[in-house]
Design an enzyme around this catalytic site. Sequence first.
Site, PDB file in Angstrom:
ATOM      1  N   SER A   8      18.103  13.179  82.652  1.00  0.00           N
ATOM      2  CA  SER A   8      18.119  14.213  81.628  1.00  0.00           C
ATOM      3  C   SER A   8      19.396  15.031  81.717  1.00  0.00           C
ATOM      4  O   SER A   8      20.036  15.086  82.768  1.00  0.00           O
ATOM      5  CB  SER A   8      16.914  15.146  81.810  1.00  0.00           C
ATOM      6  OG  SER A   8      16.979  16.233  80.905  1.00  0.00           O
ATOM      7  N   HIS A   9      19.713  15.704  80.640  1.00  0.00           N
ATOM      8  CA  HIS A   9      20.834  16.639  80.630  1.00  0.00           C
ATOM      9  C   HIS A   9      20.502  17.912  81.405  1.00  0.00           C
ATOM     10  O   HIS A   9      21.393  18.690  81.727  1.00  0.00           O
ATOM     11  CB  HIS A   9      21.206  17.005  79.190  1.00  0.00           C
ATOM     12  CG  HIS A   9      21.930  15.917  78.486  1.00  0.00           C
ATOM     13  ND1 HIS A   9      21.299  14.800  78.010  1.00  0.00           N
ATOM     14  CD2 HIS A   9      23.245  15.780  78.204  1.00  0.00           C
ATOM     15  CE1 HIS A   9      22.199  14.013  77.449  1.00  0.00           C
ATOM     16  NE2 HIS A   9      23.384  14.584  77.552  1.00  0.00           N
ATOM     17  N   SER A  10      19.241  18.133  81.679  1.00  0.00           N
ATOM     18  CA  SER A  10      18.784  19.350  82.328  1.00  0.00           C
ATOM     19  C   SER A  10      18.054  19.012  83.625  1.00  0.00           C
ATOM     20  O   SER A  10      17.043  18.296  83.606  1.00  0.00           O
ATOM     21  CB  SER A  10      17.837  20.106  81.386  1.00  0.00           C
ATOM     22  OG  SER A  10      17.144  21.110  82.071  1.00  0.00           O
ATOM     23  N   LEU A  68      18.470  11.634  76.064  1.00  0.00           N
ATOM     24  CA  LEU A  68      19.189  11.405  74.811  1.00  0.00           C
ATOM     25  C   LEU A  68      20.693  11.327  75.056  1.00  0.00           C
ATOM     26  O   LEU A  68      21.180  11.684  76.128  1.00  0.00           O
ATOM     27  CB  LEU A  68      18.890  12.536  73.808  1.00  0.00           C
ATOM     28  CG  LEU A  68      19.140  13.953  74.304  1.00  0.00           C
ATOM     29  CD1 LEU A  68      20.414  14.526  73.700  1.00  0.00           C
ATOM     30  CD2 LEU A  68      17.963  14.829  73.916  1.00  0.00           C
ATOM     31  N   SER A  70      24.330  11.143  75.911  1.00  0.00           N
ATOM     32  CA  SER A  70      25.142  10.647  77.019  1.00  0.00           C
ATOM     33  C   SER A  70      24.320  10.269  78.240  1.00  0.00           C
ATOM     34  O   SER A  70      24.815   9.562  79.115  1.00  0.00           O
ATOM     35  CB  SER A  70      26.212  11.674  77.405  1.00  0.00           C
ATOM     36  OG  SER A  70      25.625  12.838  77.925  1.00  0.00           O
TER      37      SER A  70
END
Length: 123
Positions: A8-10, A68, A70
């Site tokens: 995840s980005h987070s 999602l 990248s």
Amino acid sequence: MVGIVLVSHSGPLAAEVAALAAQIGGEGVPLAAAGGTEDGGLGTSLDLVAAAVEKVDRGDGVVLIPDLGSSVLTARLVEGPGVVIADVPFVEGAIAAVVTAGSGASLEAVLAAAEESRTFRKL
């Protein structure tokens, strides 16, 4: 047992989804969260994803579940023999993968269960 990595980005999002999936699917599944950057920022880190894959790999394969954008590109950099990417909703796919992996299913079966989550209806 098949391992699962949530990309995840987070960092907090990946950790919380991993915690939820582990509570629902069982604590015994090799599961790792690879979210955010090394300094805790938003983004994805190849090093964090590679380390997570190494951590959960028990020899039966690893399913990568990116959120999602990248994160998919980063996951593709570690994709290879025995390491596959699931194109699935992040939460539903993670839970389906963990539950199926917990039953001792094969890499192909875990991936198929995760992918089936695209069709889960809520109503």
